[in-house]
Design a protein around this motif. Structure first.
Motif, short mmCIF file in Angstrom:
data_model
loop_
_atom_site.label_atom_id
_atom_site.label_comp_id
_atom_site.label_asym_id
_atom_site.label_seq_id
_atom_site.Cartn_x
_atom_site.Cartn_y
_atom_site.Cartn_z
N PHE A 149 0.90 -1.17 -0.62
CA PHE A 149 0.37 0.02 -0.40
C PHE A 149 0.55 0.81 0.05
O PHE A 149 1.55 1.06 0.65
CB PHE A 149 -0.76 0.42 1.70
N PRO A 150 0.88 1.83 -0.90
CA PRO A 150 1.75 3.36 -1.33
C PRO A 150 1.23 4.32 0.24
O PRO A 150 1.10 5.50 -0.02
CB PRO A 150 1.03 3.89 -2.66
N ALA A 151 1.76 4.07 1.46
CA ALA A 151 1.76 4.81 2.44
C ALA A 151 2.67 4.26 3.54
O ALA A 151 2.71 3.51 3.29
CB ALA A 151 0.48 4.55 3.10
N LYS A 152 3.54 5.23 3.63
CA LYS A 152 5.10 5.15 4.80
C LYS A 152 4.18 4.67 6.45
O LYS A 152 4.50 4.05 7.30
CB LYS A 152 6.14 5.54 4.09
N ASP A 153 3.11 5.38 6.46
CA ASP A 153 2.73 5.96 8.06
C ASP A 153 1.15 6.53 7.44
O ASP A 153 0.73 6.19 7.14
CB ASP A 153 3.85 6.96 8.65
N LYS A 155 0.19 9.59 8.61
CA LYS A 155 -0.07 10.10 8.20
C LYS A 155 -0.79 9.83 6.20
O LYS A 155 -1.64 10.70 5.78
CB LYS A 155 0.44 11.33 8.24
N GLU A 156 0.17 9.37 6.05
CA GLU A 156 -0.05 9.37 4.41
C GLU A 156 -1.43 8.47 3.80
O GLU A 156 -1.56 8.36 3.37
CB GLU A 156 1.28 8.48 3.87
N PHE A 157 -1.11 7.54 5.20
CA PHE A 157 -2.65 6.46 4.76
C PHE A 157 -4.07 7.24 4.90
O PHE A 157 -4.62 7.20 4.22
CB PHE A 157 -2.70 5.29 6.34
N VAL A 158 -3.83 8.68 5.88
CA VAL A 158 -4.68 9.16 6.10
C VAL A 158 -5.33 10.18 4.03
O VAL A 158 -6.45 10.13 4.37
CB VAL A 158 -4.74 9.72 7.59
N ALA A 161 -6.29 7.60 1.93
CA ALA A 161 -7.61 7.41 1.92
C ALA A 161 -8.49 8.37 1.17
O ALA A 161 -9.90 8.19 0.92
CB ALA A 161 -7.78 6.83 3.25
N LYS A 162 -7.84 9.85 1.74
CA LYS A 162 -9.04 10.77 1.40
C LYS A 162 -8.75 11.20 -0.11
O LYS A 162 -10.11 11.21 -0.58
CB LYS A 162 -8.28 12.33 1.96
N ALA A 163 -7.55 10.77 -0.50
CA ALA A 163 -7.52 11.00 -1.96
C ALA A 163 -8.25 9.67 -2.72
O ALA A 163 -8.27 10.32 -4.15
CB ALA A 163 -6.53 11.11 -2.20
N SER A 164 -8.48 9.21 -2.60
CA SER A 164 -8.84 7.66 -3.17
C SER A 164 -10.34 7.25 -3.14
O SER A 164 -10.77 6.78 -3.92
CB SER A 164 -9.09 6.70 -3.11
N GLY A 165 -11.54 9.01 -2.48
CA GLY A 165 -12.32 8.66 -3.17
C GLY A 165 -12.87 7.36 -2.60
O GLY A 165 -12.99 6.83 -1.56
N PRO A 251 3.38 2.22 15.77
CA PRO A 251 2.95 3.38 16.66
C PRO A 251 1.21 3.66 17.04
O PRO A 251 0.57 2.67 16.46
CB PRO A 251 3.52 4.56 16.15
N THR A 252 1.09 4.49 18.12
CA THR A 252 -0.01 4.68 18.35
C THR A 252 -0.91 5.86 17.17
O THR A 252 -0.19 6.28 16.81
CB THR A 252 -0.70 5.36 20.14
N THR A 253 -2.27 5.36 17.26
CA THR A 253 -3.33 6.77 16.77
C THR A 253 -2.85 8.41 16.53
O THR A 253 -2.41 8.81 16.49
CB THR A 253 -4.44 6.28 16.35
N THR A 254 -2.32 8.31 17.99
CA THR A 254 -2.64 9.31 18.95
C THR A 254 -0.71 9.75 17.87
O THR A 254 -0.55 10.54 18.08
CB THR A 254 -1.97 9.38 20.23
N GLU A 255 0.09 9.68 18.31
CA GLU A 255 1.62 9.37 17.57
C GLU A 255 2.05 9.95 16.16
O GLU A 255 1.84 10.55 15.58
CB GLU A 255 2.70 8.48 17.64
N GLY A 256 0.47 8.71 15.76
CA GLY A 256 0.25 8.89 13.62
C GLY A 256 -0.32 10.66 13.57
O GLY A 256 -0.89 10.25 12.06
#
Ligand code: ASP
Length: 341
Positions: A149-153, A155-158, A161-165, A251-256
């Motif tokens: 999946f093209p996200a290293k952490d 923040k990038e995953f979020v 996900a938002k950009a992918s509709g 990491p935790t979601t808070t850290e991320g």
């Protein structure tokens, strides 16, 4: 002086009402037969219904705990996987089975917490139709994705996900399951609407995540640790205030950067309502012994299970947990729009 208010005593030549007496005798006989059956229980293997596919988190917890309980009880606990409708098919079957101690269930936060909020015609009431036995394990939730999946952490995953509709595929184990409810919460926080792909459990969903058929899921840690350690899937975050000792690098979601997403789940054992209290006591004792056993504890802790909530390990404690969870999820799922009304 008070006059007697009861019925006049029957004299020998009066006809006695015949029906109540045999009924009473029958009831007494049934009760004492039940009590003696409870005293000698278990005389044959006990079936534990796991309401999801084999190999998933509920199945794993059931097999580890059931293994030690079998030794205490002197009879095998046999796992029967009855998957469907987010776990509610198997739990309905368990709730309706004979309350004789020979059928018990491994329920969880979905079947005994979220389900009433998403199934208006649910055939059981989590807080009324069971004899709770006890909490088996707390199971933190992770956001995981296929390994390429093209996200290293997180923040990038979020951002992805938002950009992918609606283009991403999210795997879950059926409406009302843990993976469904927790990812419903995640998607609502992110404002995303992925395609939601349903499986008979997150065991088979994980296979498809490993082979890259689906993009991500929210799942119970006990299903994931070996795959994360082997690098066959990506773990973006654990939705807890602190890292899990089983996965210290995640990491935790808070850290991320996503502190709003904090959620964890649990698995617990239930018997059908009406199970004799002697049998409930024996099951409870066997569960407590399993959770005090060092080797059993290690197996669960190595998979990331949280064994800190000792209060919910008793029948009374589990009853309270179920009542709290039903109330909590009815609010959460209405807010995130996953409940029908
Ligand atoms: N715990 C389920 C399973 O064992 C999955 C879920 O509820 O998400 O597959």
């Amino acid at each position: 002086m008070k006059t007697p208010t009861g019925p006049p005593l029957a004299t020998s030549n009066e006809r006695r009402p015949m029906r109540p007496l045999p009924l009473l005798v029958a009831a007494t006989l049934t009760l004492s037969a039940g009590a003696s059956r409870a005293a000698t229980w278990p005389e044959r293997p006990v079936t534990m219904i796991v309401p999801f596919a084999a190999g998933g988190p509920t199945d794993v917890v059931a097999r580890i705990v059931g293994d030690h309980m079998s030794r205490t009880l002197g009879q095998q606990i046999v796992i029967e996987n009855v998957a469907g409708a987010g776990g509610t098919t198997g739990i309905t079957r368990g709730a309706q089975s004979a309350p004789d101690g020979y059928t018990i269930m491994m329920g969880h936060m979905g079947t005994h917490g979220a389900a009433p909020a998403v199934y208006p015609n649910l055939k059981y009431d989590p807080s009324k139709d069971f004899a709770p036995i006890g909490l088996a394990a707390g199971t933190p939730i992770l956001i995981v994705a296929r390994k390429n999946f093209p996200a290293k952490d997180l923040k990038e995953f979020v951002a992805q996900a938002k950009a992918s509709g609606d283009k991403l595929n999210e795997a879950h184990a059926g409406v009302g399951s843990v993976s469904f409810t927790t990812c419903s919460l995640l998607n609502s926080i992110l404002g995303t609407k992925p395609a939601r792909v349903v499986y008979r459990g997150t065991g088979p969903a994980l296979n498809d995540l490993v082979s890259g058929q689906v993009d991500y899921m929210c799942d119970q840690i006990v299903n994931l640790v070996p795959q994360i350690q082997a690098g066959t899937i990506r773990a973006y975050a654990v939705a807890l205030p602190q890292r899990s000792p089983a996965l210290p690098d995640v990491p935790t979601t808070t850290e991320g950067g996503l502190p709003e997403f904090q959620v964890s789940a649990w698995n617990a054992i239930f018997a059908p309502k009406g199970t004799p209290k002697e049998i409930v006591a024996k099951l409870s004792d066997a569960l407590l012994k399993a959770l005090d056993d060092e080797a059993t504890k290690k197996r669960l802790l190595d998979l990331g299970a949280d064994l800190t909530d000792k209060a919910s390990r008793t029948p009374e404690g589990l009853q309270k947990l179920v009542e709290r969870e039903v109330a909590r999820w009815s609010k959460v799922l209405k807010n995130v729009g996953a409940a029908p009304n």
